[in-house]
Design a protein around this motif. Sequence first.
Motif, PDB file in Angstrom:
ATOM      1  N   THR A 108       0.808  -1.222   0.000  1.00 34.34           N
ATOM      2  CA  THR A 108       0.000   0.000   0.000  1.00 34.34           C
ATOM      3  C   THR A 108       0.841   1.272   0.000  1.00 34.34           C
ATOM      4  N   GLY A 109       2.133   1.135   0.232  1.00 30.01           N
ATOM      5  CA  GLY A 109       2.992   2.317   0.299  1.00 30.01           C
ATOM      6  C   GLY A 109       2.870   3.066   1.610  1.00 30.01           C
ATOM      7  N   ASN A 110       2.355   2.403   2.635  1.00 25.68           N
ATOM      8  CA  ASN A 110       2.174   3.022   3.949  1.00 25.68           C
ATOM      9  C   ASN A 110       3.416   2.752   4.805  1.00 25.68           C
ATOM     10  N   ALA A 111       4.284   3.748   4.910  1.00 24.43           N
ATOM     11  CA  ALA A 111       5.516   3.600   5.683  1.00 24.43           C
ATOM     12  C   ALA A 111       5.228   3.407   7.170  1.00 24.43           C
ATOM     13  N   TRP A 112       4.099   3.914   7.638  1.00 23.28           N
ATOM     14  CA  TRP A 112       3.730   3.733   9.048  1.00 23.28           C
ATOM     15  C   TRP A 112       3.486   2.257   9.357  1.00 23.28           C
ATOM     16  N   LEU A 113       2.937   1.512   8.406  1.00 22.40           N
ATOM     17  CA  LEU A 113       2.733   0.075   8.622  1.00 22.40           C
ATOM     18  C   LEU A 113       4.061  -0.661   8.722  1.00 22.40           C
ATOM     19  N   ILE A 114       5.031  -0.235   7.934  1.00 22.24           N
ATOM     20  CA  ILE A 114       6.354  -0.851   8.007  1.00 22.24           C
ATOM     21  C   ILE A 114       6.965  -0.597   9.382  1.00 22.24           C
ATOM     22  N   ALA A 115       6.855   0.643   9.850  1.00 24.45           N
ATOM     23  CA  ALA A 115       7.361   0.974  11.189  1.00 24.45           C
ATOM     24  C   ALA A 115       6.581   0.216  12.258  1.00 24.45           C
ATOM     25  N   ALA A 116       5.258   0.108  12.083  1.00 18.75           N
ATOM     26  CA  ALA A 116       4.427  -0.613  13.053  1.00 18.75           C
ATOM     27  C   ALA A 116       4.823  -2.083  13.137  1.00 18.75           C
ATOM     28  N   ALA A 117       5.153  -2.686  12.002  1.00 19.85           N
ATOM     29  CA  ALA A 117       5.564  -4.095  12.003  1.00 19.85           C
ATOM     30  C   ALA A 117       6.821  -4.285  12.836  1.00 19.85           C
ATOM     31  N   ILE A 118       7.775  -3.384  12.684  1.00 21.12           N
ATOM     32  CA  ILE A 118       9.038  -3.494  13.413  1.00 21.12           C
ATOM     33  C   ILE A 118       8.823  -3.266  14.907  1.00 21.12           C
ATOM     34  N   VAL A 119       8.093  -2.211  15.248  1.00 26.44           N
ATOM     35  CA  VAL A 119       7.840  -1.895  16.662  1.00 26.44           C
ATOM     36  C   VAL A 119       7.018  -2.997  17.321  1.00 26.44           C
ATOM     37  N   THR A 120       6.002  -3.482  16.624  1.00 33.67           N
ATOM     38  CA  THR A 120       5.140  -4.515  17.198  1.00 33.67           C
ATOM     39  C   THR A 120       5.879  -5.832  17.368  1.00 33.67           C
ATOM     40  N   ALA A 121       6.788  -6.149  16.464  1.00 33.32           N
ATOM     41  CA  ALA A 121       7.608  -7.357  16.638  1.00 33.32           C
ATOM     42  C   ALA A 121       8.454  -7.237  17.904  1.00 33.32           C
ATOM     43  N   GLY A 122       9.001  -6.054  18.154  1.00 37.30           N
ATOM     44  CA  GLY A 122       9.775  -5.833  19.386  1.00 37.30           C
ATOM     45  C   GLY A 122       8.916  -5.973  20.628  1.00 37.30           C
ATOM     46  N   ILE A 123       7.731  -5.398  20.589  1.00 34.70           N
ATOM     47  CA  ILE A 123       6.806  -5.505  21.726  1.00 34.70           C
ATOM     48  C   ILE A 123       6.400  -6.964  21.936  1.00 34.70           C
ATOM     49  N   THR A 124       6.106  -7.653  20.846  1.00 36.90           N
ATOM     50  CA  THR A 124       5.715  -9.067  20.934  1.00 36.90           C
ATOM     51  C   THR A 124       6.831  -9.896  21.558  1.00 36.90           C
ATOM     52  N   HIS A 125       8.056  -9.634  21.136  1.00 37.57           N
ATOM     53  CA  HIS A 125       9.177 -10.403  21.683  1.00 37.57           C
ATOM     54  C   HIS A 125       9.375 -10.111  23.169  1.00 37.57           C
ATOM     55  N   ALA A 126       9.371  -8.843  23.519  1.00 35.69           N
ATOM     56  CA  ALA A 126       9.643  -8.457  24.912  1.00 35.69           C
ATOM     57  C   ALA A 126       8.509  -8.831  25.862  1.00 35.69           C
ATOM     58  N   TRP A 127       7.274  -8.686  25.434  1.00 34.66           N
ATOM     59  CA  TRP A 127       6.148  -8.839  26.347  1.00 34.66           C
ATOM     60  C   TRP A 127       5.509 -10.222  26.260  1.00 34.66           C
ATOM     61  N   ILE A 128       5.362 -10.762  25.065  1.00 40.60           N
ATOM     62  CA  ILE A 128       4.593 -11.986  24.900  1.00 40.60           C
ATOM     63  C   ILE A 128       5.485 -13.225  24.794  1.00 40.60           C
ATOM     64  N   ILE A 129       6.456 -13.180  23.889  1.00 39.00           N
ATOM     65  CA  ILE A 129       7.293 -14.364  23.663  1.00 39.00           C
ATOM     66  C   ILE A 129       8.082 -14.731  24.914  1.00 39.00           C
ATOM     67  N   ARG A 130       8.628 -13.758  25.595  1.00 42.89           N
ATOM     68  CA  ARG A 130       9.393 -14.080  26.819  1.00 42.89           C
ATOM     69  C   ARG A 130       8.524 -14.789  27.858  1.00 42.89           C
ATOM     70  N   ARG A 131       7.291 -14.357  28.020  1.00 40.60           N
ATOM     71  CA  ARG A 131       6.388 -15.010  28.974  1.00 40.60           C
ATOM     72  C   ARG A 131       6.014 -16.416  28.500  1.00 40.60           C
ATOM     73  N   GLU A 132       5.760 -16.546  27.209  1.00 41.12           N
ATOM     74  CA  GLU A 132       5.431 -17.872  26.682  1.00 41.12           C
ATOM     75  C   GLU A 132       6.609 -18.832  26.850  1.00 41.12           C
ATOM     76  N   GLU A 133       7.813 -18.327  26.626  1.00 36.14           N
ATOM     77  CA  GLU A 133       8.976 -19.207  26.743  1.00 36.14           C
ATOM     78  C   GLU A 133       9.245 -19.603  28.190  1.00 36.14           C
ATOM     79  N   LYS A 134       8.942 -18.735  29.132  1.00 33.73           N
ATOM     80  CA  LYS A 134       9.051 -19.126  30.542  1.00 33.73           C
ATOM     81  C   LYS A 134       8.055 -20.246  30.842  1.00 33.73           C
ATOM     82  N   HIS A 135       6.863 -20.139  30.289  1.00 34.12           N
ATOM     83  CA  HIS A 135       5.850 -21.177  30.463  1.00 34.12           C
ATOM     84  C   HIS A 135       6.333 -22.497  29.857  1.00 34.12           C
TER      85      HIS A 135
END
Length: 157
Positions: free
Chosen positions: A110-137
Motif C-alpha cells: 500500500t505504500g504506507n511507511a507507518w505500517l512498516i514501522a508498526a511491524a518493526i515496533v510490534t515485533a519488538g513488543i511481541t518479543h519483549a512482552w509476549i514471547i518471553r512469557r510464553e517461553e518461561k511457560h
Amino acid sequence: MNAYRVRPLSFPWTPFVYIAAILIAVGLDRLFPLELLDGWYLTFLAIGSVFLAVSVWLGFSGFRKLYKCGTAMLSSSAATRLVTSGPYRFTRNPVYLAYTLATLGAGMVTGNAWLIAAAIVTAGITHAWIIRREEKHLLARFGFEFEKYRRRTRAWI
C-alpha cells in the motif's frame, strides 16, 4: 503452582496488539502521510506481495500444526505438547512471524511507511512482552526438551 496448569498469558494479546498497531499506522498515515520512494514502487509491491503470501502460508501452517498436535493454539492456554515440526523447525514463533510479515507486506504493497514501522515496533513488543512469557511457560512445562529446542531454533528467523 503446577507447571501443567500455568498459563503463559491471561489473555491472547498478540492479535490485538497487531490489530491496534495496524489501526494506529493507518490513522497516522491519514494524518501524516509518508511517501515511499516512487521509483521503487514495483520493487516494494513485489517484495510486499511475497511477504503477504509467505505470511498466509506460515500462519495457516503454524495453526494447523498446533491443531494436529492437539496443543493450545492461544497464548492464554497452557501448552500440552511441545511442537517442533512443520514451520516450528525453522522458527519458534511462526504465527507471530506471519503477523509481522503480513503487516510489513501490507505496508509495502500500500505504500504506507507507518505500517512498516508498526511491524518493526510490534515485533519488538511481541518479543519483549509476549514471547518471553510464553517461553518461561514452555521452559517450566517442558524443561530440558524446550531448552534443546530453543538452542537449535531461532525465535524469529
